[in-house]
Design an enzyme around this catalytic site. Structure first.
Site, PDB file in Angstrom:
ATOM      1  N   TYR A 153       0.861  -1.195   0.000  1.00 24.49           N
ATOM      2  CA  TYR A 153       0.000   0.000   0.000  1.00 24.49           C
ATOM      3  C   TYR A 153       0.891   1.236   0.000  1.00 24.49           C
ATOM      4  O   TYR A 153       1.917   1.257   0.690  1.00 24.49           O
ATOM      5  CB  TYR A 153      -0.890   0.019   1.249  1.00 24.49           C
ATOM      6  CG  TYR A 153      -2.340  -0.219   0.896  1.00 24.49           C
ATOM      7  CD1 TYR A 153      -3.001   0.655   0.035  1.00 24.49           C
ATOM      8  CD2 TYR A 153      -3.038  -1.299   1.404  1.00 24.49           C
ATOM      9  CE1 TYR A 153      -4.324   0.433  -0.310  1.00 24.49           C
ATOM     10  CE2 TYR A 153      -4.358  -1.522   1.067  1.00 24.49           C
ATOM     11  CZ  TYR A 153      -4.996  -0.653   0.216  1.00 24.49           C
ATOM     12  OH  TYR A 153      -6.298  -0.860  -0.130  1.00 24.49           O
ATOM     13  N   GLU A 164      -0.531   4.881  -0.311  1.00 19.62           N
ATOM     14  CA  GLU A 164      -1.295   6.138  -0.497  1.00 19.62           C
ATOM     15  C   GLU A 164      -0.406   7.323  -0.177  1.00 19.62           C
ATOM     16  O   GLU A 164       0.436   7.266   0.712  1.00 19.62           O
ATOM     17  CB  GLU A 164      -2.531   6.134   0.397  1.00 19.62           C
ATOM     18  CG  GLU A 164      -3.629   5.262  -0.176  1.00 19.62           C
ATOM     19  CD  GLU A 164      -4.882   5.244   0.684  1.00 19.62           C
ATOM     20  OE1 GLU A 164      -5.102   6.200   1.434  1.00 19.62           O
ATOM     21  OE2 GLU A 164      -5.611   4.248   0.590  1.00 19.62           O
ATOM     22  N   ASP A 178      -7.205  15.065 -23.329  1.00 21.95           N
ATOM     23  CA  ASP A 178      -7.116  13.620 -23.097  1.00 21.95           C
ATOM     24  C   ASP A 178      -6.403  13.041 -24.319  1.00 21.95           C
ATOM     25  O   ASP A 178      -6.987  12.918 -25.393  1.00 21.95           O
ATOM     26  CB  ASP A 178      -8.534  13.060 -22.951  1.00 21.95           C
ATOM     27  CG  ASP A 178      -8.551  11.547 -22.758  1.00 21.95           C
ATOM     28  OD1 ASP A 178      -7.516  10.898 -23.001  1.00 21.95           O
ATOM     29  OD2 ASP A 178      -9.610  11.030 -22.370  1.00 21.95           O
ATOM     30  N   THR A 205      -3.758   7.384 -21.117  1.00 21.29           N
ATOM     31  CA  THR A 205      -3.512   6.026 -20.666  1.00 21.29           C
ATOM     32  C   THR A 205      -2.072   5.713 -21.045  1.00 21.29           C
ATOM     33  O   THR A 205      -1.443   6.435 -21.835  1.00 21.29           O
ATOM     34  CB  THR A 205      -4.450   5.005 -21.345  1.00 21.29           C
ATOM     35  OG1 THR A 205      -4.382   5.189 -22.754  1.00 21.29           O
ATOM     36  CG2 THR A 205      -5.877   5.176 -20.869  1.00 21.29           C
ATOM     37  N   LYS A 223      -1.927   2.367 -24.769  1.00 25.46           N
ATOM     38  CA  LYS A 223      -2.397   2.356 -26.168  1.00 25.46           C
ATOM     39  C   LYS A 223      -1.181   2.575 -27.078  1.00 25.46           C
ATOM     40  O   LYS A 223      -0.287   1.732 -27.085  1.00 25.46           O
ATOM     41  CB  LYS A 223      -3.481   3.413 -26.360  1.00 25.46           C
ATOM     42  CG  LYS A 223      -4.732   3.123 -25.508  1.00 25.46           C
ATOM     43  CD  LYS A 223      -5.849   4.085 -25.814  1.00 25.46           C
ATOM     44  CE  LYS A 223      -7.124   3.720 -25.102  1.00 25.46           C
ATOM     45  NZ  LYS A 223      -7.281   4.355 -23.801  1.00 25.46           N
ATOM     46  N   ARG A 245      -1.294  -1.477 -18.722  1.00 26.87           N
ATOM     47  CA  ARG A 245      -2.620  -0.870 -18.595  1.00 26.87           C
ATOM     48  C   ARG A 245      -2.573   0.114 -17.442  1.00 26.87           C
ATOM     49  O   ARG A 245      -2.235  -0.250 -16.314  1.00 26.87           O
ATOM     50  CB  ARG A 245      -3.675  -1.950 -18.305  1.00 26.87           C
ATOM     51  CG  ARG A 245      -3.862  -2.948 -19.425  1.00 26.87           C
ATOM     52  CD  ARG A 245      -4.456  -2.311 -20.663  1.00 26.87           C
ATOM     53  NE  ARG A 245      -5.762  -1.800 -20.389  1.00 26.87           N
ATOM     54  CZ  ARG A 245      -6.901  -2.497 -20.557  1.00 26.87           C
ATOM     55  NH1 ARG A 245      -6.852  -3.715 -21.007  1.00 26.87           N
ATOM     56  NH2 ARG A 245      -8.064  -1.954 -20.295  1.00 26.87           N
TER      57      ARG A 245
HETATM   58  N1  DSN Z   1     -11.287   1.615 -24.321  1.00 24.27           N
HETATM   59  C1  DSN Z   1     -10.651   2.766 -24.898  1.00 24.27           C
HETATM   60  C2  DSN Z   1     -10.876   2.820 -26.364  1.00 24.27           C
HETATM   61  O1  DSN Z   1     -11.046   1.773 -26.948  1.00 24.27           O
HETATM   62  O2  DSN Z   1     -10.838   3.877 -26.970  1.00 24.27           O
HETATM   63  C3  DSN Z   1     -11.069   3.981 -24.220  1.00 24.27           C
HETATM   64  O3  DSN Z   1     -12.385   3.874 -23.786  1.00 24.27           O
END
Ligand code: DSN
Length: 478
Positions: A64, A66, A241, A270, A273, A279
Site C-alpha cells: 500500500y 497512499e 485527453d 492512458t 495504447k 494498462r
Molecule cells: N477503451 C478505450 C478505447 O477503446 O478507446 C477507451 O475507452
C-alpha cells in the site's frame, strides 16, 4: 537480453502458477496463442514489452502506498518511492511536462483526477479563501452546502461522442456527465473535421469551466494551440485527453500546434495504447495544478498500484529511446497505407483518410451496421471494434462504423505493403457480408450472412500475413 532469458522467465512463472491453479496457467498460455494468431486492429490495444510485463508480476503488488513520493500514509514505501519517482521523471522528460502524476489506474481515473484538480483549484480553493479557512472541514455547514452546490454546478465543453469524443468527457451515462453540465462540439458535416470557429462560438455561448480536447475515434490531427486560445478567450481551463495518441506525441510525430503538452493546462493519458506500456493512466500538468493533481489518491483513486508504476517506469524508459520515434512514425505510415488501400477499393472513410493511428470506416457504404461488420471481421480472424460515426443513425450499440488502428500490428513489425493486404482482407469480408433478417422478416441490425468457408479462408490469409512477424518471438512456452 538473451532469447532464453525471456522464455525461461515466462515458462517458470507459468509453472509456478500451474502448481496452484492450472486453469489460470492454461488461460494465460491460450491468450498468448490467440494474440499471436489474430490480426489485432483495435486502435486502443498494443503489445507491451516482456520487460514491462514482468515488472508487473511481483511483490510490489502487495504494497500500500497512499500519498506521493516522500509523503506516504504508510511506512516502508522507500522502494515504491523509487519506481514512482522514476516513472514520473521519465514521463516529464519524454513529454517535456512540468509535472507528472503516474498513479491513475486507467484513463477514466486519470480524467477524474484531472476534473477534481480543476474543480479544487478553480472552485474549492476560492471558496476556502473567501471563508478564510484552510480546509473544507473548517467550513460552516452553510458554506459547505453552498460549496457542494457550486462544485456540482460547473460546465464542460468537449467533443461529441459520435464525432469521436470519449464517454468520460461529460456524457450522461458516465460519472463525468453527472458531475458537469456538458455541451459538445461536433465536426463539420461535410468534411468531418473539427470546425474551430464553431468550437469558439460554442465556448462563447456556454462559458465552460473546462474545455476538453482529445478523442478516441477522430482520425485527424487536432490544433491544440487554437483550442488553448479558445479556452483562454472564455477563461476556461484547457484539458486534453491524449490517451489514444500519446505514443505519437512521445515519438514526436505530433509536434508544435499538434502536441498538447505545451498548450494544455492539464493532460491525461492512458499508458497502454500507442504508448505501449502497461494498462494504466497518467496526468501531466502545469505547476499551478500539481498540488491538486497529487491529491488524486485517495480523492478519487484507490491505493496506487506500485507494480504497475514499476511497469510504467520501464515502458516510459523504452519510449525515451530513439527507436520509439521510428515506431511512432511507422504507426502513422501504416495507418495511412491502410486508409489508402481501403479508399482505393471503394470504402467510405470518415474524414476521407487519417493523420494518426486510426481509421474509421463508415460501413453503411457496405450496407452493414458496425455490429454486423465487427462480427463478420471477427469470424475472419480480424479483430476490430464497432464505433459510432458522426450523426450515426444506428446509435452507440449497433453503430455504423468500424474503428481500426495500427499500433499493435506496427509493434509486430508489419509494414505498409502488409497494410494494403490487410485492406484487401477487410474489404473482401465487408463486400461479401450481407445484412440478415429477423424471424419476422424485418431487417436486423445484428444478424448477417457470410459464407463460413470464405471467413476461414480470410482467417488463414490473416495468419499468413502475420507469420513473418511473430509476436514475442523470444518467448517459447512449449
Ligand atoms: N477503451 C478505450 C478505447 O477503446 O478507446 C477507451 O475507452
Amino acid at each position: 537480453m538473451s532469447r532464453n532469458a525471456e522464455s525461461t522467465a515466462f515458462r517458470s512463472a507459468l509453472e509456478v502458477i500451474r502448481a496452484v491453479e492450472p486453469r489460470v496457467a492454461d488461460a494465460i498460455g491460450a491468450e498468448l496463442t490467440d494474440q499471436r494468431e489474430s490480426l489485432k486492429l483495435i486502435a486502443s490495444e498494443n503489445y507491451a514489452s516482456p520487460a514491462t510485463l514482468l515488472a508487473m508480476g511481483n511483490w510490489f503488488s502487495d504494497k500500500y502506498a497512499e500519498g506521493t513520493v516522500g509523503r506516504r500514509f504508510y511506512a516502508g514505501c522507500q522502494n515504491v518511492d523509487t519506481v514512482e519517482a522514476l516513472a514520473a521523471e521519465h514521463a516529464r522528460e519524454l513529454f517535456g511536462a512540468a509535472h507528472a502524476y503516474v498513479q491513475p489506474h486507467s484513463g477514466i481515473d486519470a480524467n477524474l483526477v484531472a476534473f477534481w484538480a480543476v474543480l479544487a483549484d478553480r472552485v474549492e480553493s476560492p471558496a476556502l479563501k473567501k471563508a478564510q479557512v484552510r480546509q473544507v472541514n473548517d467550513l460552516t455547514e452553510a458554506d459547505w452546502f453552498a460549496l457542494r452546490r457550486e462544485l456540482g454546478n460547473q460546465r464542460m465543453l468537449g467533443m461529441s461522442l459520435d464525432a469521436g469524443g470519449h464517454l468520460t468527457h461529460g456524457f450522461r451515462p458516465n460519472i463525468s456527465g453527472k458531475m458537469f453540465d456538458q455541451r459538445s462540439y461536433g465536426t463539420d458535416p461535410v468534411t468531418g473535421l473539427i470546425d474551430y470557429d464553431r468550437v469558439a462560438e460554442a465556448a462563447r455561448e456556454f462559458k465552460p469551466l473546462i474545455l476538453v480536447g482529445g478523442y478516441s475515434a477522430y482520425p485527424r490531427k487536432v490544433n491544440f494551440r487554437i483550442l488553448r486560445e479558445i479556452a483562454d478567450s472564455v477563461g476556461a481551463t484547457f484539458m486534453v485527453d491524449m490517451a489514444h495518441f500519446a505514443g505519437l506525441v512521445a515519438g514526436k510525430v505530433f509536434t508544435g500546434d499538434f502536441d498538447p503538452v505545451p498548450h494544455a493546462h492539464i493532460v491525461t493519458t492512458t499508458t497502454h495504447k500507442s504508448l505501449r506500456g502497461p494498462r494504466g493512466g497518467m496526468v501531466l500538468c502545469q505547476p499551478e495544478l500539481a498540488d491538486q493533481v497529487d491529491r488524486g489518491c485517495p480523492m478519487v483513486l484507490g491505493g496506487p498500484l506500485p507494480h504497475v508504476m514499476a511497469a510504467k517506469a520501464v515502458a516510459l524508459a523504452e519510449a525515451r529511446r530513439p527507436d520509439f520515434a521510428d515506431y511512432a512514425q511507422r504507426i502513422v505510415d501504416n495507418s495511412q497505407a491502410l486508409a489508402e488501400g481501403l479508399l482505393r477499393r471503394g470504402a467510405k472513410l470518415v474524414t476521407g483518410g487519417t493523420d494518426n493511428h486510426l481509421v474509421l470506416i463508415d460501413v453503411s457504404g457496405y450496407g452493414l451496421t458496425g455490429r454486423q461488420a465487427e462480427q463478420a471481421l471477427l469470424d475472419s480472424g480480424i479483430v476490430t471494434n464497432r464505433n459510432s460515426v458522426p450523426q450515426d443513425p444506428n446509435g452507440a450499440w449497433y453503430t455504423s462504423g468500424i474503428r481500426i488502428g495500427t499500433p499493435a500490428l506496427t509493434t509486430r513489425g508489419l509494414g505498409t505493403a502488409e497494410m494494403d493486404q490487410t485492406a484487401e482482407l477487410i474489404h473482401t469480408v465487408l463486400t461479401q457480408t450481407t445484412a440478415g433478417a429477423n424471424a419476422d422478416g424485418t431487417a436486423s441490425k445484428a444478424k448477417y450472412n457470410l459464407d463460413p468457408d470464405l471467413a476461414d479462408k480470410i482467417a488463414r490469409q490473416a495468419t499468413d500475413l502475420l507469420a513473418p512477424h511473430p509476436l514475442y518471438p523470444a518467448i517459447d512456452l512449449a
